[in-house]
Motif scaffolding. Structure first.
Motif, PDB file in Angstrom:
ATOM      1  N   GLY A   1      32.316  -4.114   8.732  1.00  0.00           N
ATOM      2  CA  GLY A   1      30.947  -3.702   9.027  1.00  0.00           C
ATOM      3  C   GLY A   1      30.007  -4.081   7.890  1.00  0.00           C
ATOM      4  O   GLY A   1      28.885  -4.562   8.116  1.00  0.00           O
ATOM      5  N   ILE A   2      30.485  -3.890   6.667  1.00  0.00           N
ATOM      6  CA  ILE A   2      29.695  -4.264   5.490  1.00  0.00           C
ATOM      7  C   ILE A   2      29.501  -5.776   5.432  1.00  0.00           C
ATOM      8  O   ILE A   2      28.404  -6.277   5.148  1.00  0.00           O
ATOM      9  N   ILE A   3      30.573  -6.515   5.710  1.00  0.00           N
ATOM     10  CA  ILE A   3      30.502  -7.978   5.683  1.00  0.00           C
ATOM     11  C   ILE A   3      29.474  -8.492   6.684  1.00  0.00           C
ATOM     12  O   ILE A   3      28.650  -9.359   6.372  1.00  0.00           O
TER      13      ILE A   3
ATOM     14  N   THR B   1      16.582  -7.693  -2.289  1.00  0.00           N
ATOM     15  CA  THR B   1      16.727  -6.795  -3.435  1.00  0.00           C
ATOM     16  C   THR B   1      18.093  -6.109  -3.372  1.00  0.00           C
ATOM     17  O   THR B   1      18.737  -6.071  -2.317  1.00  0.00           O
ATOM     18  N   LEU B   2      18.512  -5.555  -4.500  1.00  0.00           N
ATOM     19  CA  LEU B   2      19.772  -4.823  -4.529  1.00  0.00           C
ATOM     20  C   LEU B   2      19.717  -3.641  -3.570  1.00  0.00           C
ATOM     21  O   LEU B   2      20.711  -3.329  -2.891  1.00  0.00           O
ATOM     22  N   ALA B   3      18.550  -2.999  -3.489  1.00  0.00           N
ATOM     23  CA  ALA B   3      18.385  -1.848  -2.591  1.00  0.00           C
ATOM     24  C   ALA B   3      18.606  -2.263  -1.138  1.00  0.00           C
ATOM     25  O   ALA B   3      19.280  -1.556  -0.375  1.00  0.00           O
ATOM     26  N   SER B   4      18.049  -3.417  -0.742  1.00  0.00           N
ATOM     27  CA  SER B   4      18.206  -3.863   0.649  1.00  0.00           C
ATOM     28  C   SER B   4      19.653  -4.227   0.951  1.00  0.00           C
ATOM     29  O   SER B   4      20.141  -4.000   2.061  1.00  0.00           O
ATOM     30  N   VAL B   5      20.358  -4.777  -0.042  1.00  0.00           N
ATOM     31  CA  VAL B   5      21.778  -5.097   0.148  1.00  0.00           C
ATOM     32  C   VAL B   5      22.575  -3.826   0.407  1.00  0.00           C
ATOM     33  O   VAL B   5      23.420  -3.775   1.307  1.00  0.00           O
ATOM     34  N   ILE B   6      22.290  -2.787  -0.377  1.00  0.00           N
ATOM     35  CA  ILE B   6      23.005  -1.510  -0.221  1.00  0.00           C
ATOM     36  C   ILE B   6      22.690  -0.885   1.138  1.00  0.00           C
ATOM     37  O   ILE B   6      23.581  -0.408   1.846  1.00  0.00           O
ATOM     38  N   ILE B   7      21.418  -0.906   1.522  1.00  0.00           N
ATOM     39  CA  ILE B   7      21.016  -0.296   2.803  1.00  0.00           C
ATOM     40  C   ILE B   7      21.627  -1.044   3.985  1.00  0.00           C
ATOM     41  O   ILE B   7      22.149  -0.440   4.915  1.00  0.00           O
ATOM     42  N   VAL B   8      21.568  -2.385   3.937  1.00  0.00           N
ATOM     43  CA  VAL B   8      22.138  -3.182   5.020  1.00  0.00           C
ATOM     44  C   VAL B   8      23.654  -3.011   5.079  1.00  0.00           C
ATOM     45  O   VAL B   8      24.243  -2.976   6.170  1.00  0.00           O
ATOM     46  N   SER B   9      24.299  -2.888   3.933  1.00  0.00           N
ATOM     47  CA  SER B   9      25.746  -2.662   3.911  1.00  0.00           C
ATOM     48  C   SER B   9      26.113  -1.374   4.639  1.00  0.00           C
ATOM     49  O   SER B   9      27.151  -1.293   5.295  1.00  0.00           O
ATOM     50  N   HIS B  10      25.247  -0.382   4.515  1.00  0.00           N
ATOM     51  CA  HIS B  10      25.525   0.916   5.157  1.00  0.00           C
ATOM     52  C   HIS B  10      25.062   0.958   6.606  1.00  0.00           C
ATOM     53  O   HIS B  10      25.823   1.310   7.502  1.00  0.00           O
ATOM     54  N   TYR B  11      23.811   0.594   6.835  1.00  0.00           N
ATOM     55  CA  TYR B  11      23.215   0.788   8.154  1.00  0.00           C
ATOM     56  C   TYR B  11      23.121  -0.479   9.003  1.00  0.00           C
ATOM     57  O   TYR B  11      22.760  -0.416  10.184  1.00  0.00           O
TER      58      TYR B  11
ATOM     59  N   GLY C   1      25.891  -4.878  12.450  1.00  0.00           N
ATOM     60  CA  GLY C   1      26.631  -4.777  11.204  1.00  0.00           C
ATOM     61  C   GLY C   1      26.400  -3.458  10.497  1.00  0.00           C
ATOM     62  O   GLY C   1      25.747  -2.533  11.002  1.00  0.00           O
ATOM     63  N   GLY C   2      26.957  -3.325   9.304  1.00  0.00           N
ATOM     64  CA  GLY C   2      26.854  -2.109   8.516  1.00  0.00           C
ATOM     65  C   GLY C   2      28.043  -1.187   8.714  1.00  0.00           C
ATOM     66  O   GLY C   2      28.729  -1.221   9.738  1.00  0.00           O
ATOM     67  N   LEU C   3      28.306  -0.369   7.704  1.00  0.00           N
ATOM     68  CA  LEU C   3      29.418   0.584   7.760  1.00  0.00           C
ATOM     69  C   LEU C   3      29.304   1.508   8.970  1.00  0.00           C
ATOM     70  O   LEU C   3      30.287   1.768   9.676  1.00  0.00           O
ATOM     71  N   ASP C   4      28.089   1.990   9.235  1.00  0.00           N
ATOM     72  CA  ASP C   4      27.888   2.924  10.350  1.00  0.00           C
ATOM     73  C   ASP C   4      28.255   2.313  11.696  1.00  0.00           C
ATOM     74  O   ASP C   4      28.718   3.016  12.598  1.00  0.00           O
ATOM     75  N   SER C   5      28.050   1.005  11.844  1.00  0.00           N
ATOM     76  CA  SER C   5      28.293   0.360  13.139  1.00  0.00           C
ATOM     77  C   SER C   5      29.764   0.389  13.513  1.00  0.00           C
ATOM     78  O   SER C   5      30.117   0.231  14.691  1.00  0.00           O
ATOM     79  N   MET C   6      30.638   0.576  12.546  1.00  0.00           N
ATOM     80  CA  MET C   6      32.074   0.570  12.812  1.00  0.00           C
ATOM     81  C   MET C   6      32.623   1.961  13.138  1.00  0.00           C
ATOM     82  O   MET C   6      33.797   2.093  13.479  1.00  0.00           O
ATOM     83  N   MET C   7      31.792   2.978  13.031  1.00  0.00           N
ATOM     84  CA  MET C   7      32.287   4.331  13.274  1.00  0.00           C
ATOM     85  C   MET C   7      32.685   4.540  14.738  1.00  0.00           C
ATOM     86  O   MET C   7      33.565   5.340  15.040  1.00  0.00           O
TER      87      MET C   7
END
Length: 479
Positions: free
Chosen positions: A83-85, A281-291, A309-315
């Motif tokens: 999801g993060i990838i 930005t680093l912030a956008s990378v972190i947010i996209v990785s999650h959401y 994508g994002g971690l949440d999408s895999m739940m």
């Protein structure tokens, strides 16, 4: 300590949770449009009640569930990393670049095989046959229609390409589920599938080339494709260098690096490339990785393709795996699968008949339970022991489950996959079924491999253990 008052279920008792699952899944999905998690949970309760009747204690059945879930934990971790990838690779322009260059292969003379290859590339990149069909698939339908091709033919081509990519992608939920159910390493599973799927896809491409020759003189209307290409170029920096992370991840896999750290490297590279090439930005990378990535370009086809994508999408898939493992753990603990499998063993005397029975069981589950995940989970738990008894590595089982369960799911109109494809492409599954060459050929190739033994790898460790037992027995008898 085992409860000595437990008994094995009769065959009719063993059918109760399975039949109940078929009924509640069919009603919930087809009539109410529900997802399979809650029906699976209710079926698990029915299985627990049967277990109590058979004398099993709750603690025993709970331990069965926990043990089965534990066996799938690696797949769950991989699913979350994937999801993060997906999120970081879209943000970095990696997935858009794969789509952009994939669209370049379209040619009027070889439109059908080109369309199949394009759908395969995009489905590998996204890990989703649904996403591929719902975006590029719709555009390809318009192009095919402009060439005067029958819509069922084009739809069958799209389905074949999309499911090849979905099946072979480490980002795919069904691929991860099959590996989890059989406790096979993800990339071992994918590598073993390639031995049947590549042959099936090559045959399908030849058939599409032959059928497509009839339309080779038509002019290609590329307006829709060019619109998507322009949108990708406008909103992302596109360069061949963006293909480096996928190449590196594949290289890591080839070097036998474990899946979790290997895929984590892919996610980290995605974040780095996003900051370097897309000025994220680093912030956008972190947010996209999650959401996940949210595309808001106003171009519906591209927004639909890239908003994921994002971690949440895999739940969703994680919850499905956990609930499915609960059901599988209980029916395995109370010996439901053992009793049903024994009845089917009369059809599995040889290696080939075992593969055939597994394939037919997965197809039967697609037609009766209306969900490809259950077509993987139920036969996967049911036939695992039989593969071990025949000294076959479990990746043979995981391959058959996908060759038959995953690939036939879109051919059933009342299944979740078939219903989605029918709604999205506007073509009835029974209409495109004759042209979904990969989906029809792959189960046959799998069964042929089963009977011939080609690529059916033996488990040397089990063979060595049994040979030692035989030698020890002979030694004792001689004494």
């Amino acid at each position: 300590m085992k409860n000595v008052s437990t008994r094995r279920p009769t065959f009719l008792e063993a059918l109760i949770p399975i039949v109940f699952l078929i009924i509640i899944i069919s009603v919930s999905i087809l009539k109410f449009g529900a997802d399979p998690q809650i029906p699976l949970l209710i079926a698990t309760i029915v299985a627990v009640l049967l277990g109590l009747k058979l004398g099993y204690k709750w603690d025993e059945m709970e331990q069965g569930m926990i043990s089965t879930i534990n066996s799938s934990m690696q797949a769950i971790l991989i699913q979350m990393i994937i999801g993060i990838i997906i999120g970081t690779w879209i943000l970095a322009g990696i997935v858009p670049a794969m789509i952009y260059y994939g669209l370049q292969i379209l040619s009027p003379g070889i439109f059908l095989p080109s369309a199949a290859i394009l759908c395969a590339i995009i489905s590998v990149a996204t890990g989703s046959a649904w996403t591929t069909a719902g975006t590029v698939g719709i555009a390809l339908l318009g192009v095919g229609q402009g060439l005067g091709m029958p819509l069922p033919l084009v739809a069958g081509t799209i389905i074949s390409g999309a499911y090849f990519g979905d099946k072979m992608s480490p980002l795919s939920d069904s691929t991860n589920l099959a590996a989890a159910v059989t406790e096979v390493k993800l990339f071992d599973h994918i590598g073993h599938m390639l031995k049947t799927t590549s042959v099936s896809f090559a045959i399908a491409l030849v058939l599409y080339g032959i059928v497509g020759m009839k339309y080779s003189g038509s002019a290609l209307d590329t307006a829709q494709i060019n619109q998507l290409l322009d949108a990708l170029k406008q909103h992302f920096y596109i360069s061949p260098i963006l293909l480096l992370p996928p190449i590196l991840v594949v290289s890591i896999v080839v070097m036998k690096v474990p899946a979790v750290p290997g895929l984590l490297c892919g996610g980290i590279l995605g974040g780095i490339f996003a900051m370097i090439f897309q000025k994220a930005t680093l912030a956008s990378v972190i947010i996209v990785s999650h959401y996940g990535f949210n595309s808001e370009t106003g171009f519906e086809a591209m927004d639909s393709l890239l908003s994921r994508g994002g971690l949440d999408s895999m739940m969703y898939t994680v919850s499905l795996i956990i609930v499915a493992m609960c059901f599988g753990g209980v029916i395995e603990k109370i010996k439901v699968l053992e009793v049903i499998a024994e009845k089917l063993l009369i059809f599995t005397k040889t290696r080939g008949s075992l593969v055939l029975t597994t394939a037919l069981s997965s197809i039967f589950c697609n037609f009766t339970m209306a969900d490809q995940y259950l077509a993987i989970v139920v036969p996967g738990r049911m036939f695992r022991k039989s593969y071990e008894e025949k000294h076959l590595k479990l990746k043979n089982l995981s391959r058959v489950l996908e060759d038959s369960g995953t690939l036939t799911s879109s051919l059933v109109p009342w299944s979740t996959c078939g219903a989605f494809m029918m709604t999205t492409l506007g073509v009835h599954p029974f209409a495109y079924l004759p042209f979904a060459f990969l989906n029809l050929i792959n189960p046959i190739i799998s069964v042929i491999y089963g009977y011939t033994g080609f690529t059916m790898e033996k488990d040397d460790e089990i063979i060595e253990i049994e040979e030692k037992k035989i030698e020890e027995k002979k030694l004792i008898e001689n004494l």
